[in-house]
Design a protein around this motif. Structure first.
Motif, PDB file in Angstrom:
ATOM      1  N   PRO A 221       0.823  -1.207   0.000  1.00 50.87           N
ATOM      2  CA  PRO A 221       0.000   0.000   0.000  1.00 50.87           C
ATOM      3  C   PRO A 221       0.862   1.263   0.000  1.00 50.87           C
ATOM      4  CG  PRO A 221       0.069  -0.974   2.198  1.00 50.87           C
ATOM      5  CD  PRO A 221       0.777  -1.924   1.281  1.00 50.87           C
ATOM      6  N   PRO A 222       0.297   2.394  -0.428  1.00 52.63           N
ATOM      7  CA  PRO A 222      -1.076   2.572  -0.901  1.00 52.63           C
ATOM      8  C   PRO A 222      -1.260   2.106  -2.339  1.00 52.63           C
ATOM      9  CG  PRO A 222       0.089   4.651  -0.969  1.00 52.63           C
ATOM     10  CD  PRO A 222       1.039   3.670  -0.334  1.00 52.63           C
ATOM     11  N   ARG A 304      -8.434  -2.379  -3.435  1.00 57.15           N
ATOM     12  CA  ARG A 304      -8.635  -1.087  -2.782  1.00 57.15           C
ATOM     13  C   ARG A 304      -9.892  -1.116  -1.914  1.00 57.15           C
ATOM     14  NH1 ARG A 304      -9.300   3.361  -6.356  1.00 57.15           N
ATOM     15  NH2 ARG A 304      -8.134   4.709  -4.962  1.00 57.15           N
ATOM     16  N   ALA A 308      -8.300  -0.783   3.514  1.00 53.56           N
ATOM     17  CA  ALA A 308      -6.951  -0.636   2.974  1.00 53.56           C
ATOM     18  C   ALA A 308      -6.662   0.820   2.619  1.00 53.56           C
ATOM     19  CB  ALA A 308      -6.785  -1.519   1.747  1.00 53.56           C
ATOM     20  N   ARG A 309      -7.691   1.510   2.077  1.00 52.01           N
ATOM     21  CA  ARG A 309      -7.478   2.918   1.717  1.00 52.01           C
ATOM     22  C   ARG A 309      -7.235   3.763   2.959  1.00 52.01           C
ATOM     23  NH1 ARG A 309     -11.372   1.852  -2.404  1.00 52.01           N
ATOM     24  NH2 ARG A 309     -13.098   2.635  -1.149  1.00 52.01           N
ATOM     25  N   ALA A 312      -3.769   3.114   4.051  1.00 51.68           N
ATOM     26  CA  ALA A 312      -2.833   3.756   3.125  1.00 51.68           C
ATOM     27  C   ALA A 312      -2.729   5.248   3.393  1.00 51.68           C
ATOM     28  CB  ALA A 312      -3.274   3.514   1.682  1.00 51.68           C
TER      29      ALA A 312
END
Length: 339
Positions: A221-222, A304, A308-309, A312
């Motif tokens: 990530p990101p 995504r 996870a975002r 990130a």
């Protein structure tokens, strides 16, 4: 007063009706790039290993606004296939305005455990494919007096991590090759030679990479959308420049690598094991490196997730803060040393 150079600037392309060739067009960045050029009403020549996914992308591009789409199944490791690809494009449309070398495959595993044929195939597809495509199209650009060549490298063209030795070697090679070609085309001011360096992108390449780690893998990530890379490629076609980076937070890593290479080398193995290698077991296998895999011919890898975002974004803030402190500390030490 400094004299201005009289050599013309590298010219971009009016994309409405332009002829654009894209290799690796059936999935990920290549598919997104085809969609983006189609929206600009470019005429497209799309190449990849399998015919059926190319036909799907061609239909999508016609719906998006491309007035004409030609599909050419080929294996980019075949230099003669690139010559035939150029000939098909010129026969169909009379010229080539933009050529995007994008085809790539990937493998995870240590150098000792990755089979020789996998490493060889990665270098052949990722690096030699770029070399043969470039070699085939440059004579057309010279005859025309203009054209834009765009080679897709990677953040891995500037920094390395464990477990992706063949991929990193090929992407480093693309940057060196692109710089050499740019120098050789110095006498052709209408021809632009560009490189684009994506960070981690939300594409299927990670699910379908060859894997000899015994564990499932995921991108570091990101993770950004391949649409961002497509936008960068289209922008390079319009306004050529030497290099474009996509995924700026990840490219902070290259700054850290340049400033503190030893610290980067010490940290990279642990970071990769923590963020890129999962806990779920996975059987070893070639993925789509050797045989084509229809499941890999998609636009997105669906990495995504909202969670996870968020992670990130937090990582990006922390990374930016750390990089700022590092640069400030180096600047302070330099100033103190100058007194």
């Amino acid at each position: 007063m400094t004299a201005r150079s009289t050599r013309p600037r590298r010219r971009g392309v009016d994309l409405d009706g332009a002829v654009v060739v894209i290799t690796g067009a059936s999935s990920g960045i290549g598919r997104a790039t085809a969609h983006r050029f189609a929206a600009e009403h470019a005429r497209l020549v799309l190449a990849a290993r399998a015919a059926a996914p190319l036909d799907e992308v061609a239909a999508e591009c016609r719906d998006a606004g491309a007035p004409s789409v030609l599909t050419v199944p080929l294996d980019v490791v075949d230099a003669a296939a690139h010559e035939r690809l150029v000939a098909r494009a010129v026969t169909a449309f009379g010229r080539v305005d933009v050529w995007v070398n994008n085809a790539a495959v990937m493998s995870y595993g240590t150098v000792e455990k990755t089979p020789v044929e996998i490493q060889q195939r990665i270098v052949e597809v990722n690096l030699l494919g770029v070399m043969w495509g470039t070699r085939a199209v440059l004579p057309v650009f010279r005859r025309q007096g203009r054209g834009v060549l765009i080679n897709v490298s990677s953040l891995y063209g500037k920094v390395a991590t464990p477990y992706v030795s063949g991929y990193a070697a090929s992407k480093f090679g693309i940057l060196g090759f692109t710089q050499t070609v740019r120098q050789e085309m110095h006498d052709a001011p209408g021809v632009a030679v560009c490189a684009v360096l994506p960070g981690s992108m939300d594409t299927p390449i990670f699910q379908h990479a060859a894997n000899y780690l015994g564990r499932a893998v995921k991108p570091v990530p990101p993770v950004s959308s391949p649409v961002r890379v497509a936008r960068a490629i289209v922008d390079l076609a319009r306004r050529p420049r030497r290099q474009a980076q996509v995924g700026q937070l990840q490219h902070l890593v290259s700054i850290g690598h340049a400033l503190l290479p030893r610290a980067y080398g010490d940290l990279a193995p642990g970071v990769m094991r923590f963020v890129a290698v999962g806990r779920r077991p996975q059987a070893s296998g070639p993925g789509n490196v050797l045989p084509p895999d229809a499941a890999s011919d998609a636009l997105l890898g669906h990495w995504r997730s909202p969670r996870a975002r968020a992670a990130a974004a937090a990582l990006g803030v922390a990374g930016t803060t750390a990089a700022g402190r590092l640069l400030w500390g180096l600047r302070t030490r330099r100033q103190e040393g100058s007194h």
